[in-house]
Design an enzyme around this catalytic site. Structure first.
Site, PDB file in Angstrom:
ATOM      1  N   ASN A  28       0.860  -1.370  -0.122  1.00  7.47           N
ATOM      2  CA  ASN A  28      -0.007  -0.172  -0.073  1.00  7.47           C
ATOM      3  C   ASN A  28       0.988   1.256   0.020  1.00  7.47           C
ATOM      4  O   ASN A  28       0.643   2.159   0.907  1.00  7.47           O
ATOM      5  CB  ASN A  28      -0.925  -0.003   1.204  1.00  7.47           C
ATOM      6  N   HIS A  33       7.356   5.519   1.137  1.00 11.19           N
ATOM      7  CA  HIS A  33       7.895   4.375   0.815  1.00 11.19           C
ATOM      8  C   HIS A  33       8.546   4.654  -0.562  1.00 11.19           C
ATOM      9  O   HIS A  33       9.937   4.444  -0.619  1.00 11.19           O
ATOM     10  CB  HIS A  33       6.825   3.106   0.197  1.00 11.19           C
ATOM     11  N   GLY A 144      11.952   4.659   7.789  1.00 12.25           N
ATOM     12  CA  GLY A 144      11.435   5.982   7.849  1.00 12.25           C
ATOM     13  C   GLY A 144      11.441   6.346   9.223  1.00 12.25           C
ATOM     14  O   GLY A 144      11.089   5.407  10.317  1.00 12.25           O
ATOM     15  N   LYS A 146       9.225   8.323  10.408  1.00 10.95           N
ATOM     16  CA  LYS A 146       7.955   8.403  11.077  1.00 10.95           C
ATOM     17  C   LYS A 146       7.613   7.178  12.199  1.00 10.95           C
ATOM     18  O   LYS A 146       7.012   7.524  13.223  1.00 10.95           O
ATOM     19  CB  LYS A 146       6.576   8.076   9.917  1.00 10.95           C
ATOM     20  N   SER A 183       0.121   4.441   5.342  1.00 15.35           N
ATOM     21  CA  SER A 183      -0.857   3.596   4.477  1.00 15.35           C
ATOM     22  C   SER A 183      -2.070   3.700   5.397  1.00 15.35           C
ATOM     23  O   SER A 183      -3.313   3.633   4.709  1.00 15.35           O
ATOM     24  CB  SER A 183      -0.424   2.006   4.628  1.00 15.35           C
ATOM     25  N   ARG A 184      -2.254   3.811   6.540  1.00 12.49           N
ATOM     26  CA  ARG A 184      -3.481   4.084   7.319  1.00 12.49           C
ATOM     27  C   ARG A 184      -4.393   5.272   7.215  1.00 12.49           C
ATOM     28  O   ARG A 184      -5.498   5.432   7.655  1.00 12.49           O
ATOM     29  CB  ARG A 184      -3.496   3.724   8.814  1.00 12.49           C
TER      30      ARG A 184
END
Ligand code: PAF
Length: 275
Positions: A28, A33, A144, A146, A183-184
């Site tokens: 996803n 990414h 990453g 994040k 992705s969420r």
């Protein structure tokens, strides 16, 4: 881009691939990414990525079954950014028998923050990443910022097991309004998407206050949580920690990071900002 679904097939091909820069994913894909894959080009002769939704890192009430699976679109994006090999095993290939050996990261680092709200998460992540490292045998691997705690734990895992892999961090990629790409984010309704950048703004407020000389970190954390709550969020934590080990800073420590996690409706968002 060549797609491999077996460990033996991938290993045979990678023997002649030279220095490998590896970007593991659960698919996803978004710009975060893609940025890691682009960055990976400078760290190896061949960029290898993996796409595997790892059951081990999901709690029983989490979104393993509904986690977005977008294989075709992901392959197109990887090929376009120059990924040479994609390892996309099914569950039988990765876990032919239930995984009985696990990597248990130091609880002082894995049971705090994310680990407090997602018990077993980092055990699942560390286990699959060690296994992927053993399969791909990269010289560099990119993760990453994040997922700041994940990056720290994997860096420590590599150091403690003396794995000959350079862990390369990637900057968080954000939408124009500040929301960290994830992705969420796709789970958010239109109204929630409009509200979502508040998490970034709350963490940024803490960061700016620290940079302006504010020393009462606990008060800043409480204020940020209260601001989120006032706008309908259910914050789980906002915490100022040391970048190196995510432990509590002492007075006048530098090298800090502000981390936060909060539920907006039923979607859990996380973010972090280095100070
Ligand atoms: O960050 C992720 O997408 C996952 O935790 C990872 C590192 C691919 C392991 O499944």
């Amino acid at each position: 881009m060549r797609i491999h679904d077996t460990i033996t097939g991938l290993r045979a091909t990678l023997k002649s691939a030279g220095r490998i820069a590896f970007v593991p994913t659960m698919g996803n894909l978004h710009e975060g990414h893609i940025a890691l894959m682009r960055q990976a080009q400078a760290h190896g002769d061949a960029v290898v990525s993996s796409l595997f939704v790892n059951r081990l890192q999901f709690g029983p009430k989490e979104d393993f079954d509904t986690y977005p699976r977008t294989f075709e679109a992901d392959c197109e994006k990887m090929a376009a950014v120059g990924v040479a090999h994609l390892f996309a095993p099914d569950e039988k290939e990765m876990y032919p028998t239930p995984q009985a050996y696990h990597v248990q990261p130091d609880p002082a680092q894995a049971d705090i923050l994310e680990g407090e709200f997602r018990p077993g998460f980092f055990r699942g992540v560390a286990t699959v990443v060690l296994k992927l490292f053993s399969i791909v045998q990269p010289q560099a691997a990119l993760f990453g910022k994040k997922d700041y705690q994940q990056l720290m734990i994997l860096r420590n895992m590599v150091r403690e097991f003396a794995l000959p892999i350079e862990i390369v961090p990637g900057e968080t990629v954000r939408a124009a309004d500040g929301l960290a790409l994830s992705s969420r984010n796709g789970y958010l309704s239109e109204a929630e998407r409009a509200e979502a950048p508040r998490l970034y703004r709350a963490l940024d407020g803490v960061r700016r206050a620290i940079q302006a000389g504010e020393c009462d970190l606990a008060r800043l954390e409480r204020q940020a949580m209260a601001e989120l709550r006032a706008h309908g969020w259910s914050p789980q934590y906002v915490a100022v920690r040391k970048q190196l080990d995510l432990q509590l800073p002492a007075a006048h420590d530098s090298g800090l990071v502000v981390l936060g996690a909060a539920l907006l409706g039923s979607t859990r968002l996380i973010d972090s900002l280095e100070v």
